[in-house]
Design a protein around this motif. Structure first.
Motif, PDB file in Angstrom:
ATOM      1  N   ASN A   1       0.816  -1.211   0.000  1.00 58.87           N
ATOM      2  CA  ASN A   1       0.000   0.000   0.000  1.00 58.87           C
ATOM      3  C   ASN A   1       0.851   1.262   0.000  1.00 58.87           C
ATOM      4  O   ASN A   1       0.551   2.226  -0.707  1.00 58.87           O
ATOM      5  CB  ASN A   1      -0.942  -0.004   1.205  1.00 58.87           C
ATOM      6  N   ALA A   2       1.920   1.262   0.793  1.00 60.34           N
ATOM      7  CA  ALA A   2       2.791   2.449   0.847  1.00 60.34           C
ATOM      8  C   ALA A   2       3.406   2.744  -0.509  1.00 60.34           C
ATOM      9  O   ALA A   2       3.620   3.906  -0.865  1.00 60.34           O
ATOM     10  CB  ALA A   2       3.879   2.237   1.896  1.00 60.34           C
ATOM     11  N   SER A   3       3.651   1.687  -1.296  1.00 67.05           N
ATOM     12  CA  SER A   3       4.274   1.888  -2.602  1.00 67.05           C
ATOM     13  C   SER A   3       3.314   2.506  -3.615  1.00 67.05           C
ATOM     14  O   SER A   3       3.708   2.812  -4.735  1.00 67.05           O
ATOM     15  CB  SER A   3       4.822   0.561  -3.150  1.00 67.05           C
ATOM     16  N   ARG A   4       2.049   2.723  -3.219  1.00 72.14           N
ATOM     17  CA  ARG A   4       1.056   3.325  -4.123  1.00 72.14           C
ATOM     18  C   ARG A   4       0.739   4.770  -3.754  1.00 72.14           C
ATOM     19  O   ARG A   4      -0.229   5.332  -4.257  1.00 72.14           O
ATOM     20  CB  ARG A   4      -0.238   2.511  -4.071  1.00 72.14           C
ATOM     21  N   THR A   5       1.533   5.354  -2.881  1.00 67.27           N
ATOM     22  CA  THR A   5       1.247   6.715  -2.425  1.00 67.27           C
ATOM     23  C   THR A   5       2.018   7.776  -3.186  1.00 67.27           C
ATOM     24  O   THR A   5       1.682   8.950  -3.110  1.00 67.27           O
ATOM     25  CB  THR A   5       1.600   6.865  -0.930  1.00 67.27           C
ATOM     26  N   LEU A   6       3.085   7.392  -3.908  1.00 70.56           N
ATOM     27  CA  LEU A   6       4.068   8.322  -4.497  1.00 70.56           C
ATOM     28  C   LEU A   6       4.966   8.918  -3.427  1.00 70.56           C
ATOM     29  O   LEU A   6       5.684   9.881  -3.683  1.00 70.56           O
ATOM     30  CB  LEU A   6       3.402   9.467  -5.282  1.00 70.56           C
ATOM     31  N   LEU A   7       4.952   8.345  -2.221  1.00 76.17           N
ATOM     32  CA  LEU A   7       5.724   8.902  -1.109  1.00 76.17           C
ATOM     33  C   LEU A   7       6.763   7.933  -0.561  1.00 76.17           C
ATOM     34  O   LEU A   7       7.560   8.304   0.294  1.00 76.17           O
ATOM     35  CB  LEU A   7       4.776   9.306   0.035  1.00 76.17           C
ATOM     36  N   MET A   8       6.778   6.673  -1.045  1.00 77.45           N
ATOM     37  CA  MET A   8       7.683   5.675  -0.482  1.00 77.45           C
ATOM     38  C   MET A   8       8.841   5.370  -1.427  1.00 77.45           C
ATOM     39  O   MET A   8       8.646   5.202  -2.626  1.00 77.45           O
ATOM     40  CB  MET A   8       6.936   4.370  -0.177  1.00 77.45           C
ATOM     41  N   ASP A   9      10.038   5.273  -0.861  1.00 77.54           N
ATOM     42  CA  ASP A   9      11.222   4.847  -1.598  1.00 77.54           C
ATOM     43  C   ASP A   9      11.171   3.322  -1.751  1.00 77.54           C
ATOM     44  O   ASP A   9      11.128   2.587  -0.762  1.00 77.54           O
ATOM     45  CB  ASP A   9      12.484   5.273  -0.838  1.00 77.54           C
ATOM     46  N   LEU A  10      11.170   2.852  -2.999  1.00 70.24           N
ATOM     47  CA  LEU A  10      11.024   1.411  -3.260  1.00 70.24           C
ATOM     48  C   LEU A  10      12.184   0.586  -2.731  1.00 70.24           C
ATOM     49  O   LEU A  10      12.018  -0.594  -2.436  1.00 70.24           O
ATOM     50  CB  LEU A  10      10.909   1.167  -4.768  1.00 70.24           C
ATOM     51  N   ASP A  11      13.377   1.184  -2.640  1.00 66.55           N
ATOM     52  CA  ASP A  11      14.547   0.425  -2.189  1.00 66.55           C
ATOM     53  C   ASP A  11      14.588   0.286  -0.677  1.00 66.55           C
ATOM     54  O   ASP A  11      14.889  -0.782  -0.142  1.00 66.55           O
ATOM     55  CB  ASP A  11      15.834   1.104  -2.680  1.00 66.55           C
TER      56      ASP A  11
END
Length: 502
Positions: free
Chosen positions: A188-198
């Motif tokens: 879910n966090a990866s769908r906010t545009l606010l989380m660093d994927l790495d």
């Protein structure tokens, strides 16, 4: 001895609870729809308090239908409509505004302003795996803080919380203002545009760009661990909540797409194709999203490529509710079977712009190729075919990004009971389409994540062993006919561009 695992499936049009046994079969289900609120063109909202009340009701309802109590449930997982954005008061639990739904396009101007800071649509892709688009949560938070009186000051004072619907449900289930757990997972966090994927952490620079205080954001934990227990006065009182997966990642997990190169397509309100890319983050050159597929406990993060299609099942709903052409969603197959083909008609449902692979928020829906020959059956067929054509576009992009041609497609979701659609999907893709015995794999995936965390299932091997095929459709259309239809579809799509001027 607890014999079952439950999952709360908080979707775009309804909330349900499903209870599963160790073999992954459904024991009981209860479901309630919630209101779709359309304040003006392009705006889509939900009443989050209605959704919470429905969550409580379906939890009690499913237990009653299964003649079970909380003591029979080993754990509960949560899966949810992703990107749908809510801001609420930490002390009272009251939302400051309705939930802004993932389909909503009101943040178009905010997105344009952020892109103008440099990099345009690609501004945040290297960090987040996502294009800058109205789809995602970050710009929606900014809109709420900018447009609700006093909200920005309250947020900066630490009085407000943000969450997607997984976080809202979890926070309320674990006590709300009285000790509710404010947590999300990486899918879910990866769908906010606010989380660093790495790093799987919030990015302070992007949050600053969007004017989002970090204090509002939930803690990011893995997709499979115990976050807390359901408060005692709930129907599930005392049961550990031990899994969170966004709906499409949950379906991927439930479909046992656990190895790199395995893909599934969920046919719901929209369509979502996910390809497991393993522990490697693959950035797309063809309009797809790079997203977290799942993170089980302390195991390495697994990534996916995703093609998101905004309008598929909701187009059938629109035909039923807005036009009154059918009395129920199931009727559409009967009308579509009354004709041999689409009669030259193509329906591009760009109601809220186009998602993958175009990312055109200026697009709007169009029916093209109409003649006096076209009748209700042709339009019904064009509605179904739109889902299959959009899926083909995403699969083509996926093949190009991954360098590996898809050899079959696992399918799930409400629309897979439509056999005409499934056959046409196989025809237009040119590969077999495979439906599992349990086609509601979204809830099953969340149940698996929760069950793994508490030892109800021993390992991912149990998930693979549980998966069973129900039916397979093989392609029967010759290549020349397939490519002609697809060319006409691509032509139809171009007619939807540049419709919104402002």
């Amino acid at each position: 001895m607890t014999s079952y695992v439950a999952a709360i499936d908080q979707g775009t049009t309804s909330t349900r609870m499903m209870i599963f046994d160790h073999s992954g079969r459904v024991v009981a289900v209860d479901q309630r729809e919630h209101e779709q609120i359309f304040p003006q063109a392009g705006w889509v909202e939900h009443n989050a308090e209605e959704i919470w009340e429905n969550t409580r009701a379906v939890a009690a309802g499913a237990l009653a239908k299964g003649d079970l109590t909380a003591g029979d449930i080993a754990a509960v997982g949560i899966t949810n409509q992703r990107e749908t954005t809510l801001v609420w008061d930490k002390a009272t639990g009251k939302p400051v505004y309705n939930a802004i739904v993932w389909q909503d396009t009101r943040t178009d101007k905010i997105v344009a302003e952020l892109g103008a800071l440099g990099g345009g649509q690609e501004r945040y892709r290297a960090k987040t795996g996502l294009p800058l688009a109205t789809y995602f949560s970050g710009p929606k938070i900014k809109w709420i803080l900018d447009n609700v009186d006093g909200a920005r000051q309250r947020a900066e004072n630490g009085e407000l919380l943000f969450g997607n619907m997984d976080t809202w449900v979890l926070w309320n289930m674990t006590g709300g203002p009285e000790g509710g757990v404010h947590v999300t997972d990486p899918t879910n966090a990866s769908r906010t545009l606010l989380m660093d994927l790495d790093t799987l952490s919030w990015d302070s620079e992007i949050a600053a760009d969007m004017g989002v205080p970090l204090s509002m954001l939930p803690e990011i934990r893995s997709s499979s661990e115990e976050y807390g227990k359901v408060r005692e006065r709930g129907a599930l009182g005392g049961v550990p909540i031990a899994g969170i997966l966004g709906d499409q990642q949950a379906a991927t997990f439930g479909q046992a797409c656990l190895s790199p190169g395995e893909a599934k397509n969920t046919y719901g309100t929209g369509n979502f194709v996910l390809l497991n890319t393993g522990t490697e983050k693959v950035l797309s050159d063809n309009g797809l999203l790079t997203t977290v597929c799942y993170k089980i406990g302390s195991n390495d993060t697994v990534y996916a490529l995703e093609g998101s299609i905004a309008v598929t099942g909701s187009l059938v709903q629109w035909l039923r509710d807005n036009l009154g052409m059918i009395g129920s969603a199931a009727e559409i197959e009967k009308h579509a079977r009354s004709v041999e083909d689409n009669g030259g008609a193509y329906f591009v449902p760009a109601f809220s712009g186009l998602f993958a692979p175009y990312w055109r928020s200026d697009a709007r829906g169009a029916i093209v190729g109409l003649t006096r020959f076209v009748n209700k059956g042709h339009l019904a067929r064009a509605v179904l075919e739109a889902t299959a054509f959009q899926t083909r576009e995403v699969i083509d992009a996926m093949n190009a990004d991954s360098g590996v041609a898809l050899t079959s497609l696992k399918v799930d979701g409400g629309m897979v009971v439509n056999e005409l659609l499934m056959q046409f999907q196989a025809d237009i893709l040119g590969v077999p389409v495979i439906r599992p015995v349990v086609n509601e794999t979204t809830a099953l995936g969340a149940a698996y994540a929760a069950g793994l965390a508490v030892g109800f299932w021993a390992s991912e091997d149990d998930i693979r062993n549980n998966w069973a095929q129900d039916k397979q459709w093989d392609p029967g259309m010759d290549e020349q006919a397939r490519e002609k239809q697809y060319r006409n579809w691509k032509k139809a799509v171009t007619k939807t561009f540049d419709w919104v001027e402002d």
